[in-house]
Design an enzyme around this catalytic site. Structure first.
Site, short mmCIF file in Angstrom:
data_model
loop_
_atom_site.label_atom_id
_atom_site.label_comp_id
_atom_site.label_asym_id
_atom_site.label_seq_id
_atom_site.Cartn_x
_atom_site.Cartn_y
_atom_site.Cartn_z
N GLY A 134 0.83 -1.20 0.00
CA GLY A 134 0.00 0.00 0.00
C GLY A 134 0.86 1.24 0.00
O GLY A 134 2.06 1.17 -0.27
N ASN A 135 0.26 2.38 0.28
CA ASN A 135 1.03 3.62 0.31
C ASN A 135 0.44 4.55 1.36
O ASN A 135 -0.56 4.22 1.99
CB ASN A 135 1.06 4.27 -1.08
CG ASN A 135 -0.33 4.56 -1.57
OD1 ASN A 135 -1.04 5.40 -1.01
ND2 ASN A 135 -0.76 3.85 -2.60
N ARG A 136 1.05 5.71 1.52
CA ARG A 136 0.72 6.57 2.66
C ARG A 136 -0.39 7.58 2.37
O ARG A 136 -0.63 8.48 3.17
CB ARG A 136 1.98 7.31 3.11
CG ARG A 136 3.06 6.37 3.63
CD ARG A 136 4.25 7.13 4.14
NE ARG A 136 3.90 7.97 5.26
CZ ARG A 136 4.65 8.97 5.71
NH1 ARG A 136 5.77 9.24 5.11
NH2 ARG A 136 4.27 9.68 6.73
N SER A 137 -1.09 7.44 1.25
CA SER A 137 -2.15 8.42 0.96
C SER A 137 -3.29 8.30 1.98
O SER A 137 -3.78 7.21 2.25
CB SER A 137 -2.70 8.17 -0.45
OG SER A 137 -3.81 8.99 -0.66
N ALA B 172 -3.57 7.63 -4.92
CA ALA B 172 -2.24 7.08 -5.15
C ALA B 172 -2.46 5.62 -5.52
O ALA B 172 -2.93 4.82 -4.70
CB ALA B 172 -1.41 7.20 -3.89
#
Ligand code: CTP
Length: 394
Positions: free
Chosen positions: A207-210, A274
């Site tokens: 995943g990502n930090r959005s 993102a």
């Protein structure tokens, strides 16, 4: 920074209703206005400069004698797109009607010819006094929008016209003056928010930090401007959102499917999400034991924006980019490669921006000069991007 078309001088007069303008300021910021507060010196008896500075995030001055070398009354007047004077006392109305310039606020009013709105609040006997009636008529003749005070209980026991109106009523009149009210009525805006996740096994994902804050702010701003809004939300909390059609997704493939279904009927697509650029080639059906976790085979995800842009007919496409270096160059490349009309690029070096309520970066527009955006709320940025989209739609 200056946000073209959204810079407001909030003038505050010396009445008890000054405290209600703190809430007014907040709600105006929610709607994407960028506020500089200019109190009259006497109003500081009710609400101090520190409160206004903290709420607006900008320095507050009341006199032309402060920071003289910057010629504040002219610099501020040139920056303002609108004036909102709330509360306006009988004395302030009289000084404005006379064309006096005995404090910073009255100097600014004289030095600027942008639309101005006044929200009077005072005791009924002062509001109904022939002098005030004549001064209000003078200001109206000069083009000021003057709101009628509400009838009701005043600070003491008296009842009559003079009460400061409800914040929602002030904002609705103000929106009417600024013309920012329903300029997306009849338009469909599709927005993606959050970050897609790709399962590795039943408990892990890439995943990502959005946080989804920017996409959610965009959805609210578009809704408030009258658009029919669809929000494809990847792994972010949207339970509080009203008046927006929600399409919750988790993976890139789900976002792709939702986009393909919704895209053709939209007028504006804003890809704030993102998107995970890759996914595990295989999703393990059982939890992978840590001893077997030394590497994960990945395969590339489709570029959703580039893909949908090939199908574009009337739509305006706005993309986002988060970069840690060469951000303008990279954003310009993405603008071209993905067939976008506008791209907003954040400098996220050191983890900045993610999860925060403010943002800073640059707006790049096809064949136009870049617009630098410094430390504004995600709401304000949303409205600026929507302004650009509307301009491009013609
Ligand atoms: N985007 C997309 N599909 C992807 C990756 C990105 O639609 N698979 C969109 C994002 O929503 C964003 C824009 O493209 O609006 C730019 O995203 P970014 O991650 O900065 O671009 P990438 O093409 O992934 O470039 P890179 O990772 O090489 O920086």
């Amino acid at each position: 920074m200056r946000l073209q078309g959204r810079e407001v001088i909030l003038g505050v007069g010396g009445g008890i209703a000054a405290y209600k303008s703190c809430e007014l300021l907040r709600r105006l910021q929610d709607r994407g206005y960028v506020i500089t507060v200019v109190p009259t010196p006497s109003s500081l008896n009710f609400v101090g400069a520190a409160t206004w500075e903290a709420l607006s995030g900008r320095p507050v001055t009341t006199q032309v004698w402060e920071s003289v070398h910057t010629v504040p009354h002219i610099a501020l007047a040139e920056r303002a797109n609108f004036f909102l004077i709330a509360p306006a006392t009988a004395d302030l109305i009289a000084r404005l009607a006379m064309g006096r310039a005995d404090d910073l606020l009255t100097n600014l009013v004289l030095a600027s010819d942008v639309p101005k709105m006044i929200v009077p609040a005072m005791h009924p006997s002062m509001w109904l006094d022939p002098a005030t009636v004549a001064n209000v008529a003078t200001l109206k003749n000069r083009g000021f929008i003057v709101m009628e005070p509400e009838v009701g209980r005043l600070t003491g026991d008296d009842i009559g016209p003079g009460r400061f109106p409800e914040t929602t009523a002030i904002i609705s009149t103000f929106d009417g003056m600024t013309g920012h009210k329903q300029d997306l009525a009849g338009k469909k805006v599709l927005i993606t928010a959050g970050g897609t996740r790709e399962a590795i096994d039943p408990v892990r994902f890439i995943g990502n930090r959005s946080s989804g804050k920017q996409g959610i702010a965009l959805a609210q701003a578009a809704r408030d401007r009258g658009a029919q809004v669809g929000l494809i939300a990847a792994n972010c909390d949207v339970s509080h959102l009203k008046g927006v059609e929600l399409f919750p997704v988790e993976t890139t493939a789900q976002m792709q499917a939702a986009l393909q279904k919704q895209f053709d009927s939209c007028d504006i697509l804003i890809m704030a999400a993102a998107v995970a650029d890759a996914r595990p080639s295989e999703v393990a059906s059982d939890k992978i034991k840590k001893v077997a976790l030394s590497s994960i085979d990945l395969e590339e995800n489709p570029d959703l924006l580039a893909e949908i842009s090939a199908r574009k007919s009337k739509q305006i496409l706005i993309g986002f980019a988060a970069e840690t270096k060469d951000h303008l160059q990279e954003a310009r490349r993405k603008l071209e490669a993905k067939g976008l009309d506008v791209i907003y690029v954040n400098d996220v070096s050191g983890g900045a921006i993610f999860g925060q309520d403010t943002t800073m970066g640059t707006i790049l527009i096809r064949n136009e000069a870049d617009i630098a955006v410094k430390e504004v709320s995600k709401d304000a940025l949303s409205n600026t991007l929507l302004d650009q989209a509307i301009r491009q739609l013609g």
